[in-house]
Design a protein around this motif. Structure first.
Motif, PDB file in Angstrom:
ATOM      1  N   VAL A  32       0.607  -1.221   0.102  1.00  0.00           N
ATOM      2  CA  VAL A  32       0.383   0.096  -0.246  1.00  0.00           C
ATOM      3  C   VAL A  32       0.939   1.447  -0.248  1.00  0.00           C
ATOM      4  O   VAL A  32       0.790   2.323  -0.646  1.00  0.00           O
ATOM      5  CB  VAL A  32      -1.019   0.197   1.321  1.00  0.00           C
ATOM      6  N   HIS A  33       1.824   1.649   1.016  1.00  0.00           N
ATOM      7  CA  HIS A  33       2.663   2.213   1.123  1.00  0.00           C
ATOM      8  C   HIS A  33       3.179   2.710  -0.563  1.00  0.00           C
ATOM      9  O   HIS A  33       3.214   3.939  -0.693  1.00  0.00           O
ATOM     10  CB  HIS A  33       3.759   2.445   1.882  1.00  0.00           C
ATOM     11  N   ASP A  34       3.889   1.631  -1.038  1.00  0.00           N
ATOM     12  CA  ASP A  34       4.530   1.211  -2.613  1.00  0.00           C
ATOM     13  C   ASP A  34       3.346   2.519  -3.671  1.00  0.00           C
ATOM     14  O   ASP A  34       4.434   3.177  -3.944  1.00  0.00           O
ATOM     15  CB  ASP A  34       5.148  -0.040  -3.097  1.00  0.00           C
ATOM     16  N   ARG A  35       2.466   1.484  -3.765  1.00  0.00           N
ATOM     17  CA  ARG A  35       1.804   2.161  -4.832  1.00  0.00           C
ATOM     18  C   ARG A  35       1.009   3.596  -3.939  1.00  0.00           C
ATOM     19  O   ARG A  35       1.046   4.913  -5.037  1.00  0.00           O
ATOM     20  CB  ARG A  35       0.223   1.103  -4.725  1.00  0.00           C
ATOM     21  N   THR A  36       0.689   4.146  -3.079  1.00  0.00           N
ATOM     22  CA  THR A  36       0.276   5.540  -2.758  1.00  0.00           C
ATOM     23  C   THR A  36       1.201   6.433  -2.724  1.00  0.00           C
ATOM     24  O   THR A  36       0.925   7.535  -3.021  1.00  0.00           O
ATOM     25  CB  THR A  36      -0.425   5.724  -1.493  1.00  0.00           C
ATOM     26  N   TYR A  37       2.692   5.918  -2.289  1.00  0.00           N
ATOM     27  CA  TYR A  37       3.652   7.006  -2.300  1.00  0.00           C
ATOM     28  C   TYR A  37       3.642   7.567  -4.227  1.00  0.00           C
ATOM     29  O   TYR A  37       4.162   8.256  -4.420  1.00  0.00           O
ATOM     30  CB  TYR A  37       4.776   6.374  -1.416  1.00  0.00           C
ATOM     31  N   ALA A  38       4.038   6.699  -4.738  1.00  0.00           N
ATOM     32  CA  ALA A  38       3.960   6.409  -6.043  1.00  0.00           C
ATOM     33  C   ALA A  38       3.127   7.443  -6.361  1.00  0.00           C
ATOM     34  O   ALA A  38       3.385   7.994  -7.794  1.00  0.00           O
ATOM     35  CB  ALA A  38       3.999   4.683  -7.077  1.00  0.00           C
ATOM     36  N   GLU A  39       1.615   6.930  -6.378  1.00  0.00           N
ATOM     37  CA  GLU A  39       0.957   8.369  -6.670  1.00  0.00           C
ATOM     38  C   GLU A  39       0.502  10.141  -6.062  1.00  0.00           C
ATOM     39  O   GLU A  39       0.534  11.069  -7.182  1.00  0.00           O
ATOM     40  CB  GLU A  39      -0.719   7.796  -6.642  1.00  0.00           C
ATOM     41  N   TYR A  40       1.734   9.843  -5.085  1.00  0.00           N
ATOM     42  CA  TYR A  40       1.606  11.626  -4.378  1.00  0.00           C
ATOM     43  C   TYR A  40       3.083  11.487  -5.846  1.00  0.00           C
ATOM     44  O   TYR A  40       3.000  13.466  -6.049  1.00  0.00           O
ATOM     45  CB  TYR A  40       2.219  11.250  -3.136  1.00  0.00           C
ATOM     46  N   ARG A  41       3.819  11.178  -5.587  1.00  0.00           N
ATOM     47  CA  ARG A  41       5.118  11.148  -6.753  1.00  0.00           C
ATOM     48  C   ARG A  41       4.708  11.433  -7.521  1.00  0.00           C
ATOM     49  O   ARG A  41       4.899  12.419  -9.067  1.00  0.00           O
ATOM     50  CB  ARG A  41       6.373  10.074  -6.686  1.00  0.00           C
ATOM     51  N   ARG A  42       3.644  10.765  -8.449  1.00  0.00           N
ATOM     52  CA  ARG A  42       3.946  10.538 -10.186  1.00  0.00           C
ATOM     53  C   ARG A  42       2.491  12.549 -10.509  1.00  0.00           C
ATOM     54  O   ARG A  42       3.470  13.087 -11.518  1.00  0.00           O
ATOM     55  CB  ARG A  42       2.543  10.120 -10.077  1.00  0.00           C
ATOM     56  N   LEU A  43       1.882  12.397  -9.469  1.00  0.00           N
ATOM     57  CA  LEU A  43       1.189  14.299  -9.621  1.00  0.00           C
ATOM     58  C   LEU A  43       2.874  15.198  -9.424  1.00  0.00           C
ATOM     59  O   LEU A  43       2.483  16.665 -10.327  1.00  0.00           O
ATOM     60  CB  LEU A  43       0.225  13.810  -8.486  1.00  0.00           C
ATOM     61  N   LEU A  44       3.213  15.453  -8.834  1.00  0.00           N
ATOM     62  CA  LEU A  44       3.883  16.149  -8.460  1.00  0.00           C
ATOM     63  C   LEU A  44       4.903  16.511 -10.048  1.00  0.00           C
ATOM     64  O   LEU A  44       5.540  17.054 -10.384  1.00  0.00           O
ATOM     65  CB  LEU A  44       5.617  16.124  -7.085  1.00  0.00           C
ATOM     66  N   GLU A  45       5.181  15.309 -10.093  1.00  0.00           N
ATOM     67  CA  GLU A  45       6.490  14.750 -11.382  1.00  0.00           C
ATOM     68  C   GLU A  45       5.772  15.645 -12.989  1.00  0.00           C
ATOM     69  O   GLU A  45       6.008  16.532 -13.441  1.00  0.00           O
ATOM     70  CB  GLU A  45       6.517  13.542 -12.110  1.00  0.00           C
ATOM     71  N   ASP A  46       4.311  15.583 -12.921  1.00  0.00           N
ATOM     72  CA  ASP A  46       3.662  15.685 -13.509  1.00  0.00           C
ATOM     73  C   ASP A  46       3.654  17.669 -13.197  1.00  0.00           C
ATOM     74  O   ASP A  46       3.079  18.577 -14.316  1.00  0.00           O
ATOM     75  CB  ASP A  46       2.121  15.222 -13.636  1.00  0.00           C
ATOM     76  N   LEU A  47       3.459  18.093 -12.028  1.00  0.00           N
ATOM     77  CA  LEU A  47       2.999  19.557 -11.505  1.00  0.00           C
ATOM     78  C   LEU A  47       4.749  20.163 -12.219  1.00  0.00           C
ATOM     79  O   LEU A  47       5.076  21.037 -12.923  1.00  0.00           O
ATOM     80  CB  LEU A  47       2.960  19.750 -10.615  1.00  0.00           C
ATOM     81  N   LEU A  48       5.881  19.420 -11.831  1.00  0.00           N
ATOM     82  CA  LEU A  48       7.000  19.914 -12.312  1.00  0.00           C
ATOM     83  C   LEU A  48       7.347  19.776 -13.247  1.00  0.00           C
ATOM     84  O   LEU A  48       7.945  21.317 -14.035  1.00  0.00           O
ATOM     85  CB  LEU A  48       8.504  19.349 -11.028  1.00  0.00           C
ATOM     86  N   ALA A  49       6.718  19.383 -14.485  1.00  0.00           N
ATOM     87  CA  ALA A  49       6.920  19.401 -15.116  1.00  0.00           C
ATOM     88  C   ALA A  49       6.405  20.533 -16.333  1.00  0.00           C
ATOM     89  O   ALA A  49       7.280  20.777 -17.269  1.00  0.00           O
ATOM     90  CB  ALA A  49       6.455  17.673 -16.419  1.00  0.00           C
ATOM     91  N   ALA A  50       5.163  19.987 -16.076  1.00  0.00           N
ATOM     92  CA  ALA A  50       4.640  21.880 -16.809  1.00  0.00           C
ATOM     93  C   ALA A  50       5.188  23.075 -16.298  1.00  0.00           C
ATOM     94  O   ALA A  50       5.490  23.699 -16.738  1.00  0.00           O
ATOM     95  CB  ALA A  50       3.346  21.704 -16.167  1.00  0.00           C
ATOM     96  N   VAL A  51       5.867  23.849 -14.786  1.00  0.00           N
ATOM     97  CA  VAL A  51       6.645  24.476 -14.167  1.00  0.00           C
ATOM     98  C   VAL A  51       7.685  24.252 -14.940  1.00  0.00           C
ATOM     99  O   VAL A  51       7.975  25.715 -15.917  1.00  0.00           O
ATOM    100  CB  VAL A  51       6.401  24.398 -12.779  1.00  0.00           C
TER     101      VAL A  51
END
Length: 206
Positions: free
Chosen positions: A129-148
Motif C-alpha cells: 500500500v505504501h509503495d503504491r500510494t507514494y507512487a501516486e503522490y510522486r507522479r502528481l508532483l512529477e507532472d506539476l513540476l514538468a509543467a512548471v
C-alpha cells in the motif's frame, strides 16, 4: 481511489466507510498493538463475523484503511490543484498549500500515520500500500513540476529525483510541525517549498 477493491469482497459502501472510519479511530486511540477486530467491530457497529467475512486478516483491514486515508488526502490535493486553474506555477503552489494545510497538516493524522509506518517492516500488505500510494503522490508532483519547467522554457531536470526530493521536504516539514506546531507555521512551510522550486529553476538554464 486506486486499488481499494483488492482488499474487499463487495462490501457495501456505507459499511466500508464505517469500517475505515472505525479502524482509523481505533488506530489513533489504541495503536497497532492494542488494535483488534473486536474493538473495530464495537466502534463501527458491525459484527465481527461480517468483518471476518470481508477481510482475511486485521492487516488487510488496516491496509485498506491506510490506502483509503492516503488516497482520500491525495484526492483533496488534486481538487485544490484543479481549482487553481491552468497556470502551471499556480497549480504547483496549490499542491504545496493543500499538502501543508489541514486535513493533511494535523497532529491526529500524524498519530495514525506513525502506526502505519510502524507496520511496514513486518507487513507485506502495508509495504504494498505504501509503495503504491507514494507512487501516486510522486507522479502528481512529477507532472506539476514538468509543467512548471516547460512553461519556463528551461531544460527539464530529473523529474523523478526532483519529485522525490520535494516529497521528502514536505514529509520532513509535516512531521516536524506535527511534533511541535510552534516550530514554524503552515505559511512558512509552504514558503520553503516555493523557495526550493525557485532555487531549482535558477539552477537550470535555457
Amino acid at each position: 481511489m486506486g486499488e481499494l477493491g483488492k482488499f474487499e469482497r463487495k462490501l457495501p459502501e456505507e459499511r466500508r466507510r464505517a469500517l475505515i472510519t472505525a479502524t482509523l479511530a481505533c488506530l489513533a486511540r489504541e495503536g497497532h498493538a492494542g488494535l483488534s477486530i473486536r474493538k473495530i467491530s464495537a466502534e463501527a457497529g458491525i459484527s465481527v463475523g461480517l468483518i471476518n467475512h470481508h477481510y482475511a486478516s486485521k492487516d488487510e483491514l488496516v491496509g485498506h484503511a491506510y490506502e483509503a486515508l492516503s488516497l482520500g488526502l491525495l484526492d483533496n490535493i488534486r481538487e485544490k490543484v484543479e481549482a487553481a486553474g491552468s497556470d502551471a506555477r499556480a497549480r504547483l503552489s496549490a499542491y504545496f498549500r493543500a499538502s501543508l494545510s489541514a486535513p493533511v497538516l494535523e497532529r491526529s493524522t500524524l498519530r495514525t500515520w506513525v502506526v502505519f509506518w510502524g507496520m511496514i517492516d513486518h507487513s507485506t500488505i502495508m509495504t504494498d500500500v505504501h509503495d503504491r500510494t507514494y507512487a501516486e503522490y510522486r507522479r502528481l508532483l512529477e507532472d506539476l513540476l514538468a509543467a512548471v519547467w516547460e512553461a519556463s522554457g528551461r531544460p527539464l531536470p530529473d523529474l523523478r529525483l526532483a519529485a522525490i526530493g520535494l516529497v521528502a521536504i514536505h514529509d520532513g516539514l509535516w512531521l516536524e510541525w506535527c511534533l511541535n506546531p510552534e516550530t514554524f507555521t503552515s505559511e512558512e512551510a509552504i514558503g520553503l517549498c516555493e523557495q526550493w522550486t525557485d532555487a531549482m529553476l535558477a539552477t537550470t538554464s535555457g
